[in-house]
Structure formats: structure tokens, C-alpha cells
Design a protein around this motif. Structure first.
Motif, mmCIF file in Angstrom:
data_model
loop_
_atom_site.group_PDB
_atom_site.id
_atom_site.type_symbol
_atom_site.label_atom_id
_atom_site.label_comp_id
_atom_site.label_asym_id
_atom_site.label_seq_id
_atom_site.Cartn_x
_atom_site.Cartn_y
_atom_site.Cartn_z
ATOM 1 N N UNK A 97 37.015 40.855 61.185
ATOM 2 C CA UNK A 97 37.812 40.991 59.963
ATOM 3 C C UNK A 97 37.168 42.054 59.090
ATOM 4 N N UNK A 98 37.894 43.135 58.844
ATOM 5 C CA UNK A 98 37.359 44.287 58.132
ATOM 6 C C UNK A 98 37.619 44.234 56.633
ATOM 7 N N UNK A 99 38.558 43.400 56.226
ATOM 8 C CA UNK A 99 38.893 43.285 54.816
ATOM 9 C C UNK A 99 40.070 42.355 54.645
ATOM 10 N N UNK A 100 40.335 41.969 53.407
ATOM 11 C CA UNK A 100 41.430 41.052 53.123
ATOM 12 C C UNK A 100 42.085 41.419 51.799
ATOM 13 N N UNK A 101 43.377 41.077 51.687
ATOM 14 C CA UNK A 101 44.119 41.216 50.440
ATOM 15 C C UNK A 101 44.857 39.909 50.191
ATOM 16 N N UNK A 102 45.279 39.647 48.958
ATOM 17 C CA UNK A 102 46.044 38.423 48.704
ATOM 18 C C UNK A 102 47.412 38.471 49.391
ATOM 19 N N UNK A 136 46.102 46.655 48.327
ATOM 20 C CA UNK A 136 45.902 45.774 47.178
ATOM 21 C C UNK A 136 46.672 44.465 47.245
ATOM 22 N N UNK A 137 47.728 44.438 48.044
ATOM 23 C CA UNK A 137 48.602 43.267 48.083
ATOM 24 C C UNK A 137 49.666 43.279 47.007
ATOM 25 N N UNK A 138 49.716 44.319 46.185
ATOM 26 C CA UNK A 138 50.717 44.400 45.120
ATOM 27 C C UNK A 138 52.121 44.447 45.710
#
Length: 223
Positions: A97-102, A136-138
């Protein structure tokens, strides 16, 4: 011979998907929560693992122990996986897992696809699809539906999504600006859709929910 379901006189008959193959269930998995395609393999989110299989043989070729609660997408390099209230970006070669967003639904999301530099995330009971910023998940845009939304995919420049409500499912092409249904494909009775992906070569891959299988289907009359 193509099968059709009769509709009211003001609508054309809706074709029924032709099931070409079924894959799975896979070892240790009893459900399919999301489906994607990386140009070679199909990826299936099974709850506790992300499984890649060869659609030519059905054999599993990779499995990563990851939380896979809902939709899966591929951007040409990375996989994206809904895991509860977040979306993980994953290296498909290592499972890292390299990163996560909401996640936009905060744990109530369904299908997911990649197109036009964005993620497209279904909201099951809210009957809508969000276009979101993958960094960003925006939420950039919201598209309504008139049925529960399951899998989401793009066929070239056309947005499709699966439905599952009142014991039946269909696949539908919708206007990405308004959500208006432009084309519909009914699934055979008992073949519900929990995830959806187009492979770019004439097939949809449909998650089969708690059957634990992935089905390859096509639109009758199309190659």
C-alpha cells in the motif's frame, strides 16, 4: 439467438447479457466485492485478499492479503482498492500500500473505476456515483442513478454501472453529466452484479457477490 425481456410499449426490449464464463470461487474466499482488469489479468476483491487470475484459464496467479471491502480500479500503473472508509493505492507487483485517501462514502461505497485522470466511486444505497480526485479524495462531481449502484466501469468514453436491487441486476450506460440511462443490459435471473469492469476487448467482468464467482459477459450482437 438473442434473448430479450419485454418492456412497456414505450420502451424497446432490453437485451439479456450472455454469460461466457464463470471463474472461482477462489481459495479462502466466499464473496466478490470488486473487479478490475490490468490489461492481462482480472483482479477480484474478496474481502480479505486481492486476487489476480488469468481469464484464459481461470487460474489464480497472484494474491495479496489486503482489506478489500468494495470496488477495485487500475490506472495503468497502480491498483486502487476501497478498504472501509479509505481508498488504498497499491503496487500490483508487491501488494504494498503506497498511500491512501478518504473514500467519499466513509464506508458505504460500492464500485470504483479509473477514467479521465479521476476515480469514479459508486454509492450503493445512495444511488449515485462520485467523480473524485485520486490525490485528495475531493468530490469533483456527483451523478445520480435511480437504482442501487454496484460496480462502475468505463467503456471507451462511456460510463457504465451495475445495479442490484430487489433480487435482480442490470448493466447500464449512463450520461456522465446527468445520469440518464442511455442503454441497458439485463443480467439473467439469479446473476447479481457486485462489481463491474470492461476489459477493452468485448467483455464485462461482473462480480457475483456472495456466490464467490466472477462472470464474463457480453452484450448480445456485439463482438
Amino acid at each position: 439467438m438473442n434473448t430479450h425481456i419485454p418492456l412497456s410499449s414505450d420502451m424497446q426490449a432490453v437485451p439479456v447479457a450472455e454469460v461466457l464464463a464463470e471463474y472461482g470461487p477462489f481459495a479462502g474466499a466466499s464473496t466478490i466485492n470488486g473487479v478490475s482488469h490490468d490489461g492481462r489479468h482480472v483482479w477480484a476483491a474478496t474481502g480479505e485478499a486481492l486476487v489476480a487470475f488469468d481469464p484464459a484459464t481461470g487460474a489464480a496467479v497472484q494474491q495479496w492479503p489486503l482489506t478489500c471491502d468494495a470496488g477495485t480500479a487500475f490506472d495503468g500503473t497502480h491498483l486502487y482498492q476501497i478498504a472501509g472508509a479509505r481508498i488504498d493505492r497499491i503496487d500490483p507487483a508487491t501488494g504494498t500500500v503506497l498511500g491512501s485517501i478518504p473514500a467519499p462514502g466513509d464506508g458505504t461505497d460500492s464500485g470504483m473505476a479509473w477514467a479521465e485522470g479521476s476515480l469514479w466511486v459508486g454509492q450503493y444505497r445512495e444511488r449515485r456515483i462520485h467523480q473524485i480526485d485520486p490525490h485528495t479524495g475531493a468530490i469533483l462531481r456527483t451523478i445520480p442513478s435511480d437504482r442501487f449502484v454496484t460496480g462502475v466501469t468505463w467503456v471507451d468514453d462511456a460510463l457504465w454501472h451495475g445495479t442490484w436491487e430487489d433480487g435482480r441486476s442490470d448493466l447500464r450506460r449512463v450520461d456522465p453529466a446527468t445520469g440518464a440511462v442511455l442503454e441497458r443490459l439485463d443480467m439473467p435471473a439469479g446473476k447479481e452484479v457486485s462489481g463491474l469492469e470492461w476489459d477493452g476487448a468485448g467483455r464485462f467482468y461482473c462480480g457475483g457477490g456472495n456466490t464467490g464467482v466472477v462472470r464474463a459477459v457480453r452484450v448480445p450482437g456485439r463482438s
